[in-house]
Design an enzyme around this catalytic site. Structure first.
Site, PDB file in Angstrom:
ATOM      1  N   HIS A  29       1.548  -4.382  -5.717  1.00 14.42           N
ATOM      2  CA  HIS A  29       1.235  -3.574  -5.058  1.00 14.42           C
ATOM      3  C   HIS A  29       1.803  -2.414  -3.936  1.00 14.42           C
ATOM      4  O   HIS A  29       1.925  -1.205  -3.494  1.00 14.42           O
ATOM      5  CB  HIS A  29      -0.698  -3.624  -5.264  1.00 14.42           C
ATOM      6  CG  HIS A  29      -1.227  -1.806  -4.666  1.00 14.42           C
ATOM      7  ND1 HIS A  29      -1.255  -0.856  -5.356  1.00 14.42           N
ATOM      8  CD2 HIS A  29      -1.048  -1.609  -3.297  1.00 14.42           C
ATOM      9  CE1 HIS A  29      -1.616   0.165  -4.774  1.00 14.42           C
ATOM     10  NE2 HIS A  29      -1.968  -0.144  -3.813  1.00 14.42           N
ATOM     11  N   GLU A  30       1.638  -3.445  -2.921  1.00 13.97           N
ATOM     12  CA  GLU A  30       1.806  -3.455  -1.389  1.00 13.97           C
ATOM     13  C   GLU A  30       3.302  -3.692  -1.086  1.00 13.97           C
ATOM     14  O   GLU A  30       3.835  -2.757  -0.287  1.00 13.97           O
ATOM     15  CB  GLU A  30       1.199  -4.103  -0.497  1.00 13.97           C
ATOM     16  CG  GLU A  30       0.088  -4.728  -0.807  1.00 13.97           C
ATOM     17  CD  GLU A  30      -0.850  -3.247   0.035  1.00 13.97           C
ATOM     18  OE1 GLU A  30      -0.522  -2.840   0.536  1.00 13.97           O
ATOM     19  OE2 GLU A  30      -2.369  -2.734  -0.448  1.00 13.97           O
TER      20      GLU A  30
ATOM     21  N   GLY B 254      -5.425  -5.207   0.889  1.00 14.23           N
ATOM     22  CA  GLY B 254      -3.779  -5.507   1.373  1.00 14.23           C
ATOM     23  C   GLY B 254      -3.729  -4.344   2.071  1.00 14.23           C
ATOM     24  O   GLY B 254      -4.289  -2.622   1.571  1.00 14.23           O
TER      25      GLY B 254
ATOM     26  N   CYS C 272      -6.377   3.046  -3.870  1.00 16.07           N
ATOM     27  CA  CYS C 272      -5.408   2.624  -3.132  1.00 16.07           C
ATOM     28  C   CYS C 272      -5.666   3.546  -1.738  1.00 16.07           C
ATOM     29  O   CYS C 272      -6.222   4.516  -1.894  1.00 16.07           O
ATOM     30  CB  CYS C 272      -4.104   3.436  -3.090  1.00 16.07           C
ATOM     31  SG  CYS C 272      -2.882   3.728  -2.034  1.00 16.07           S
ATOM     32  N   LEU C 273      -6.244   2.766  -0.324  1.00 19.10           N
ATOM     33  CA  LEU C 273      -6.850   3.330   0.555  1.00 19.10           C
ATOM     34  C   LEU C 273      -6.026   4.406   0.963  1.00 19.10           C
ATOM     35  O   LEU C 273      -6.894   5.605   1.572  1.00 19.10           O
ATOM     36  CB  LEU C 273      -6.385   2.087   2.151  1.00 19.10           C
ATOM     37  CG  LEU C 273      -7.301   1.049   2.041  1.00 19.10           C
ATOM     38  CD1 LEU C 273      -6.628   0.168   3.194  1.00 19.10           C
ATOM     39  CD2 LEU C 273      -8.476   1.024   1.861  1.00 19.10           C
TER      40      LEU C 273
ATOM     41  N   GLN D 190       1.061   2.857   5.662  1.00 18.89           N
ATOM     42  CA  GLN D 190       0.154   3.638   5.129  1.00 18.89           C
ATOM     43  C   GLN D 190      -0.817   3.443   6.699  1.00 18.89           C
ATOM     44  O   GLN D 190      -1.028   3.999   6.879  1.00 18.89           O
ATOM     45  CB  GLN D 190      -0.492   2.316   4.307  1.00 18.89           C
ATOM     46  CG  GLN D 190      -0.143   2.553   3.188  1.00 18.89           C
ATOM     47  CD  GLN D 190      -1.087   1.068   2.342  1.00 18.89           C
ATOM     48  OE1 GLN D 190      -0.641  -0.299   2.446  1.00 18.89           O
ATOM     49  NE2 GLN D 190      -2.648   2.224   1.519  1.00 18.89           N
TER      50      GLN D 190
ATOM     51  N   HIS E 264       4.358  -0.340  -1.595  1.00 17.84           N
ATOM     52  CA  HIS E 264       4.591   0.784  -0.606  1.00 17.84           C
ATOM     53  C   HIS E 264       5.969   0.348   0.650  1.00 17.84           C
ATOM     54  O   HIS E 264       6.093   1.197   0.711  1.00 17.84           O
ATOM     55  CB  HIS E 264       3.873   0.625   0.239  1.00 17.84           C
ATOM     56  CG  HIS E 264       2.250   0.846  -0.700  1.00 17.84           C
ATOM     57  ND1 HIS E 264       2.244   2.104  -0.272  1.00 17.84           N
ATOM     58  CD2 HIS E 264       1.069   0.261  -0.710  1.00 17.84           C
ATOM     59  CE1 HIS E 264       0.723   3.031  -0.577  1.00 17.84           C
ATOM     60  NE2 HIS E 264       0.093   1.543  -1.181  1.00 17.84           N
TER      61      HIS E 264
END
Length: 184
Positions: free
Chosen positions: A140-141, A45, A98-99, A50, A144
């Site tokens: 999760h996304e 995702g 997380c990225l 991000q 963000h």
């Protein structure tokens, strides 16, 4: 185009993102770039904040996790201006990463089911219900675009344990297999 991923500590990750309209962006190209960036970083995702864009867009592709949940095999979607309608079911813990926060993974408790209203990349409106890992990836996304990170759910004790890692990430002292942008 592959964007660099914004690292923990950058202010864009803590802002509530703005809604977009058809005229404000070439959504097809933007979504293609987001998927390319996500695949390059081996994520499932990616939310627009991000990559430094404070807009309400995120993409998901759960297929790399299909061995854990067969429902993820063809779970590839674009979410534009999403609104979570409801979160239901028992909460359950699952280790998330997380990225934007490489090398940090922690258990987060989330509801097992959610209903979400969103536009797809063709500006078609949908309201769908997801459960299990599909719901978790979306939650999760979605966080963000609300300016929330998965580490915000951790106890004060857990946060203290990872404080040095987070500080190092914000200073650019971290290894990732993809380009990143660090706070100044």
């Amino acid at each position: 185009m592959i964007y660099p991923v914004v690292a923990y500590g950058h202010p864009v990750l803590k802002k509530v993102a703005e809604e977009i309209d058809k005229e404000s962006i070439d959504i097809k190209q933007f979504v293609e770039d987001m998927f390319e960036t996500m695949y390059n970083a081996h994520g499932v995702g990616l939310a627009a904040p991000q990559i430094g864009k404070s807009i309400r867009v995120f993409v998901v592709d759960g297929s790399p996790m299909a061995d854990e949940d067969p429902k993820l095999e063809d779970f590839k979607k674009v979410f534009i201006n999403p609104i979570i309608v409801s979160e239901e079911g028992e909460k359950w813990d699952f280790e998330e990463g997380c990225l934007s926060i490489p090398d940090v993974r922690e258990a987060v408790s989330r509801h097992s089911t959610l209903t979400i209203n969103y536009l797809d990349e063709n500006w078609v409106e949908h309201e769908e219900t997801f459960d299990g890992l599909r719901a978790r990836i979306i939650q999760h996304e979605y966080d963000h675009i609300e300016g929330v990170l998965f580490i915000d759910y951790l106890s004060a004790f857990k946060k203290r344990l990872i404080k040095k890692k987070l500080t190092n990430i914000s200073k650019g002292i971290v290894k990732s297999g993809y380009r990143m942008v660090f706070p100044k």
